[in-house]
Structures are given as C-alpha cells and as structure tokens.
Design an enzyme around this catalytic site. Structure first.
Site, PDB file in Angstrom:
ATOM      1  N   CYS A  29     -32.177 -45.361  -6.295  1.00  0.00           N
ATOM      2  CA  CYS A  29     -32.522 -44.296  -5.353  1.00  0.00           C
ATOM      3  C   CYS A  29     -33.562 -44.800  -4.345  1.00  0.00           C
ATOM      4  O   CYS A  29     -34.539 -45.435  -4.729  1.00  0.00           O
ATOM      5  CB  CYS A  29     -33.056 -43.077  -6.102  1.00  0.00           C
ATOM      6  N   CYS A  54     -40.477 -41.256  -5.639  1.00  0.00           N
ATOM      7  CA  CYS A  54     -41.100 -40.336  -6.605  1.00  0.00           C
ATOM      8  C   CYS A  54     -41.789 -41.165  -7.710  1.00  0.00           C
ATOM      9  O   CYS A  54     -41.122 -41.930  -8.418  1.00  0.00           O
ATOM     10  CB  CYS A  54     -40.055 -39.400  -7.211  1.00  0.00           C
ATOM     11  N   CYS A 113     -40.487 -41.607 -11.346  1.00  0.00           N
ATOM     12  CA  CYS A 113     -39.051 -41.738 -11.606  1.00  0.00           C
ATOM     13  C   CYS A 113     -38.575 -43.175 -11.820  1.00  0.00           C
ATOM     14  O   CYS A 113     -38.710 -44.028 -10.940  1.00  0.00           O
ATOM     15  CB  CYS A 113     -38.278 -41.115 -10.454  1.00  0.00           C
ATOM     16  N   CYS A 118     -25.139 -29.932 -16.662  1.00  0.00           N
ATOM     17  CA  CYS A 118     -25.820 -30.324 -15.425  1.00  0.00           C
ATOM     18  C   CYS A 118     -25.482 -31.763 -15.078  1.00  0.00           C
ATOM     19  O   CYS A 118     -25.498 -32.636 -15.946  1.00  0.00           O
ATOM     20  CB  CYS A 118     -27.327 -30.211 -15.586  1.00  0.00           C
ATOM     21  N   CYS A 173     -24.111 -27.006 -13.137  1.00  0.00           N
ATOM     22  CA  CYS A 173     -25.378 -27.219 -12.443  1.00  0.00           C
ATOM     23  C   CYS A 173     -25.357 -28.631 -11.880  1.00  0.00           C
ATOM     24  O   CYS A 173     -24.751 -29.523 -12.479  1.00  0.00           O
ATOM     25  CB  CYS A 173     -26.530 -27.048 -13.435  1.00  0.00           C
ATOM     26  N   CYS A 227     -32.496 -23.504  -9.671  1.00  0.00           N
ATOM     27  CA  CYS A 227     -33.230 -24.061 -10.813  1.00  0.00           C
ATOM     28  C   CYS A 227     -34.352 -24.889 -10.204  1.00  0.00           C
ATOM     29  O   CYS A 227     -34.087 -25.889  -9.523  1.00  0.00           O
ATOM     30  CB  CYS A 227     -32.285 -24.934 -11.640  1.00  0.00           C
ATOM     31  N   ARG A 245     -37.440 -23.421 -18.829  1.00  0.00           N
ATOM     32  CA  ARG A 245     -36.868 -24.524 -19.608  1.00  0.00           C
ATOM     33  C   ARG A 245     -37.920 -25.539 -20.016  1.00  0.00           C
ATOM     34  O   ARG A 245     -38.677 -26.047 -19.196  1.00  0.00           O
ATOM     35  CB  ARG A 245     -35.759 -25.231 -18.829  1.00  0.00           C
TER      36      ARG A 245
HETATM   37  S1  SF4 Z   1     -36.586 -38.097  -8.727  1.00  0.00           S
HETATM   38 FE1  SF4 Z   1     -35.777 -40.206  -8.817  1.00  0.00          FE
HETATM   39  S2  SF4 Z   1     -33.621 -39.976  -8.414  1.00  0.00           S
HETATM   40 FE2  SF4 Z   1     -34.584 -38.088  -7.724  1.00  0.00          FE
HETATM   41  S3  SF4 Z   1     -35.090 -38.420  -5.580  1.00  0.00           S
HETATM   42 FE3  SF4 Z   1     -36.905 -39.052  -6.702  1.00  0.00          FE
HETATM   43  S4  SF4 Z   1     -36.616 -41.258  -7.034  1.00  0.00           S
HETATM   44 FE4  SF4 Z   1     -34.611 -40.424  -6.462  1.00  0.00          FE
END
Ligand code: SF4
Length: 328
Positions: A67, A71, A74, A111, A142, A202, A274
């Site tokens: 990705c 974040c 993540c 999901c 989901c 959600c 949740r």
């Molecule tokens: S949480 Fe992870 S998968 Fe989702 S947008 Fe952020 S970096 Fe990408």
C-alpha cells in the site's frame, strides 16, 4: 450524584439519540469512577441489545500489502519493512470459498479488505463481483478498500454491499502523527459518499498509538457527533508490528481500553461496538470486561488481515465460559 439517577434530557440514559456530544461531556464520561461508567454502559447496552449475544464477523484480506499510504500502525504499507509481501487481488473463487467457510463457522458478516489508497475502477469491477457472490451465500457484506468517490460508493451499493469500513483512526489533532498521505477531511468525505449511497457505515479507531486520553475523547466525540452514528464502531487496540513506526509504542493500560469501549457504547447506544484488533494479546478477563462495557461484535478467525487474532476454538471457549451466543 449518581449518573444513573440523572433523568435530565442531556443524561446519557435519556432515550433520545444525541449527535451533539461535547468534548467536555465525553471527557466527563471517561473520568467517571469505573463502577459508574460500567453501570451506565451496561444500562444503555440493555436498552438496545441482548447483552448475551455478540455479532460475529470474519475479515479476509483480498489484496495484501504494497500500500502506498503511510499509516504508522500498518504492516501493509510499502514504506515499512515488515515482512508482508505485496500480493495481487485474490481470485473470485478463492474469496467465495473463504466466505463459505466463514459462514459454516458461524459468521454472519464477511468483510473484505484491500490494501489500497483507493480502488481503481477495474479493481472495483472485481470487488463488486465478490460482493455479489458473498451476498448470494446469505452473508452480510462489508468492504474496506480505502477512499471512495461518490460514484464508486454507488456502484458498491448496487452490487449489494451492506457495510463499508473506513476508520477515523484517532482525534483530528493527533491524526497527522499517524498518517500524512491523506487528511482527516478526506476520510470524512469518503464517509459522506458511503452514507449518501445508502451503505451502512463501519467507522471507529485505534487506541494505544501514543495518543493521550484527550485524543481518545476527541475521537469518540467526533464519531458520536456525526449526523448519523456509524452502525458499526470498531475499537482497535494497536497491534505493535515489528518494522512499523509504532512497533516500540508503550502498551495501553487494558482498563483504559475498556473505558474507551464503554464511552463508545454510551455515546452511540444503538451502534454495534466491535472489539477489533488486539484481542490476541488480551486476557480473557479484559475481553469479558469489554463485553460488559458494551462491546457486542468480534472478528472471528485466526488472522485479521495480516496480524494474529485468537483462533476460533479459543473464541468459542471464551463465549461458552461467558454464556454468550452469536447474534443471528
Ligand atoms: S491502513 Fe494500511 S492498507 Fe490501509 S491505507 Fe493505511 S497503509 Fe494502506
């Protein structure tokens, strides 16, 4: 004064659903003595739900890793060396086989998560086919695919999508310590598109990322002040994954996590709250307190996207011990 005895219109026990929660009010809930907070949360929970049932969802990563977003929590971000390999979008048949197995294990909602900033239109064609297939199995559907345009949200709705997950993650003030590649406003805009398309929302967040209690207050106050409360509010405990910027973060006190669940329950009494990521590291006692605080949904299955989750047997054992049944 006991909050439980307060029958004023602004009392959390008043029957009306409020969308004008102030930070002072949310902070006051967080600051309540623990027994008062739990009593209030449990009282409201019982007004709207059977306290002995829990909704069970299964989450499948249909497109893992690689990705472009940053974040900080993540393991699927391409920017961090976490050992998660970038994979292609799963094939339709493989997704449907997982959905069938989830249904047989007692899940009522399936999901599908993809590690995208936003879906490209050709990817959305494939996801829409998955949504149609899962729906045809008799499961609620989901998806969590990143940011959506209004048109994409409408296409997902037309294919039968019931819920879209898009978290606010934290307070507006703390947000840029966690993500810089999209704004809080971007997130709220996607939530608007989802809502306007008629898909259930959600939306929740993650705690234990180094934020202060005031940030947790800000996150809940934002969620509870949305024009419509999210139908589903996932509260995640940070899973500290090696290689991510938050790997060395200090563990949040589990009782503070329970308080966050309770305040979510009180301020959004009709939403399903949740108990999401982080259960693998949580004691049975903490999870039991979360259910008492008003959590009434869990993810079932050994993996949550790429991070571990308690196995189905462990969950079944805990639910048996607590006398909790799957919500139908
Ligand atoms: S949480 Fe992870 S998968 Fe989702 S947008 Fe952020 S970096 Fe990408």
């Amino acid at each position: 004064m006991s909050l439980a005895a307060d029958a004023s219109p602004r009392s959390p026990l008043a029957a009306t659903l409020r969308h004008d929660w102030t930070r002072d009010e949310v902070r006051a809930l967080f600051d309540l003595p623990f027994p008062e907070l739990m009593f209030l949360a449990q009282s409201l929970h019982r007004q709207h739900f059977d306290p002995a049932t829990v909704q069970i969802s299964t989450l499948l990563s249909i497109k893992t890793g690689g990705c472009p977003e940053d974040c900080a929590y993540c393991p699927q971000s391409a920017r961090y060396d976490t050992g998660v390999r970038a994979e292609k979008l799963m094939a339709l048949d493989a997704v449907l086989a997982e959905a069938r197995s989830a249904k047989n294990a007692g899940a009522s909602r399936f999901c599908m998560g993809a590690a995208w900033r936003e879906p490209k239109d050709r990817d959305l064609d494939n996801v829409c086919a998955m949504v149609e297939g899962v729906k045809a199995l008799g499961l609620e559907t989901c998806a969590t695919l990143g940011m959506l345009t209004a048109v994409q949200a409408r296409r997902l709705k037309a294919s039968g999508l019931d819920y879209y997950n898009h978290n606010l993650d934290t307070s507006p003030e703390f947000y840029d310590k966690i993500i810089t590649t999209r704004t809080y406003e971007d997130r709220l805009e996607t939530l608007d598109h989802v809502r306007e398309a008629g898909i259930h929302v959600c939306c929740g967040g993650i705690v234990g990322m180094g934020e202060t209690r005031e940030d947790r207050v800000g996150m809940i106050a934002t969620l509870a002040s949305l024009p419509e409360h999210p139908e589903s509010v996932p509260i995640n405990m940070l899973v500290r994954v090696a290689g991510t910027p938050l790997a060395g973060e200090q563990k949040l006190d589990p009782l503070e996590f329970v308080r966050t669940i309770a305040v979510a329950r009180i301020t959004m009494p009709r939403s399903v709250v949740r108990l999401s990521a982080g259960r693998e590291d949580m004691s049975e006692e903490t999870q039991a307190l979360c259910f008492l605080a008003g959590a009434n949904s869990i993810f079932y299955g050994p993996k949550l996207l790429t991070t571990p989750n308690p196995g189905r047997d462990r969950d079944r054992e805990l639910m048996d011990k607590l006398g909790i049944l799957p919500m139908t």
